[in-house]
Write an enzyme that holds these catalytic residues in place. Sequence first.
Site, PDB file in Angstrom:
ATOM      1  CG  HIS A   1      -3.612  -3.815   2.713  1.00 12.43           C
ATOM      2  ND1 HIS A   1      -2.755  -3.340   3.683  1.00 12.43           N
ATOM      3  CD2 HIS A   1      -4.171  -2.724   2.132  1.00 12.43           C
ATOM      4  CE1 HIS A   1      -2.793  -2.015   3.701  1.00 12.43           C
ATOM      5  NE2 HIS A   1      -3.645  -1.613   2.764  1.00 12.43           N
TER       6      HIS A   1
ATOM      7  CD  GLU B   1      -1.304  -6.708   4.845  1.00 12.81           C
ATOM      8  OE1 GLU B   1      -1.587  -5.536   5.162  1.00 12.81           O
ATOM      9  OE2 GLU B   1      -0.632  -6.995   3.834  1.00 12.81           O
TER      10      GLU B   1
ATOM     11  CB  CYS C   1      -0.959  -0.026   1.185  1.00 16.75           C
ATOM     12  SG  CYS C   1      -2.336   1.145   1.021  1.00 16.75           S
TER      13      CYS C   1
END
Length: 599
Positions: free
Chosen positions: A526, A528, A399
């Site tokens: 993102h 994750e 990001c």
Amino acid sequence: MKYILVSGGVISGIGKGVIASSLGMLLKACGLRVTSIKIDPYLNIDAGTFSPYEHGEVYVLDDGGEVDLDLGNYERFLDITLHRDNNITTGKIYQSVISKERKGDYLGKTVQVVPHITNAIQEWVERVALIPVDGDQASPEVCIIELGGTIGDIEGMPFVEAFRQFQFRVHRDNFCCVHVSLVPQPKSTGEQKTKPTQASIRELRGLGLSPDLIVARSHNPVVDSVKEKISMFCHVSAQQVICVHDCTSVYSVPPLLADQNIVHYLQQRLSLNFRHRPRRLLNSWKELAHRYNTTSKVITIALVGKYTKLEDAYISVMKSLLHAGLACKCKVSIKFIEADDLEQSTLEKEPVKFHEAWQQLCSSNGVLVPGGFGVRGTEGKVAAAKWARENKKPYLGVCLGLQVAVIEFARNVLGWKDAHSEEFDPNSTHKVIIEMPEHNTGQMGGTMRLGKRTTLFKADSSVLKSLYGGKESIEERHRHRYEVNPRYIEEFESQGMKFVGRSVDGERMEILELEGHPYFVAVQYHPEYISRPMKPSAPYLGLVLASINRLNTYIARGCRLSPRNSFSDTESSDTEEEMAALMSKSLSFTSQESSPQQL
């Protein structure tokens, strides 16, 4: 539908989310379809406007919901896809009730907490519990509900009352209450104390809920005498007191619960129909825990962030690095570096802090720059990206980490010294990062580009494309307001910064890779958020592999881990003979504990 309510006592932060997630994982391992709901008794509509220092990370779901980080626990443990309505807040409940009142749904009646608010809570739970979360259209069979905060909190009272009523609404055979309570052990005496748990249970029972299981959380294993004392004073049998001491990793918790017959108890208490045994999946979790405990190889990743004083602000990032490390049979040690400390202004004011931060960065095996908002620390992140680029150090930007990599490249390679983001310097003559046209600047909550979006790979030869298994497109979750200015893409690519992944319309730059670098990758999304313990995120796996000099070998092998590194997590169906043998066994809840082999 079967409902399991998980509440907490004494203090918050003792692991209700991990306990609830572990219960769900064990039931899913038995072949049941499991969903979860997290209740946060604050007045905010969602977690989107929280400071990371308030509640830690804001977790983003496929549908763009900005929710509590505990929903990340559920998704990772259960490998499911939740929705924004799986996170209930007081603000959402009151908003829905007030909207109905304004429309005249309660015309002529006085709107009150009881019954209108409590009914709204119950109806919300019943509705959301039926929403499929496994990628098919099959409705869940078990719903795990975590009640945030602790019993006795004034803001949680409407929810406790709602579930007091709810146990009769759905019938007691379909409702189970699990209470997680702290058993402290003061250093002065060294004795484990049960009074706080007794008081918490007394409060809960006084409000109309009687726990079926008490999970005693402690620093050290709870001794039998303490377990029996909790049983005596809290109106449960000793076998209904489940002891969970501090473990080296959360992966040890599901096997620890299973070893205490909790699967058998829930099967009997809720009349659950198991389709197969949890042994296979449990073995995979035991292997995860074993790797975590025994892996000796350690690599260090420098996390250059803005909220490093609270590690929960980066909980999904930390989990993703952990997942990738376990897959590679190495332990990832994260060095949290405050981005401010890398800036020249710190050198002038606090030179010791400046040099310590740079020493940590330079001694790391890889660099990770995660997301963030606001101008503070931006120049430190730019400096970290510059150092990683020039020194051929593995780099992953997420990001804002992508945006600062673009800013750094524009300044030091393209020669645009004033290059910046429109967010940080509106007067720059080279705004290489610009605000998205559709961003609503007049409202704070839920106005960013949120949720799952498709990214198309533009280049055939791409490191990340290989790590994603050669797919032409991927779907990842986003949370951002600014993007790379498409006006300058040609200049960037002519100097070796390739934007290999773009949005479906081709306008948004999603993935960049630097030519001639071992691993310099940045993504606008993102990754994750969808990393799983046995299915690590591709960008994070690439960072770890590059940091241990095994990336090229991995790609040459077709992006497959060696057999000894793979997890046997496939839960195949039991044969009819195995199921018949399983069902013929007595599943009664006795004082004898089953061995892991029996489970």
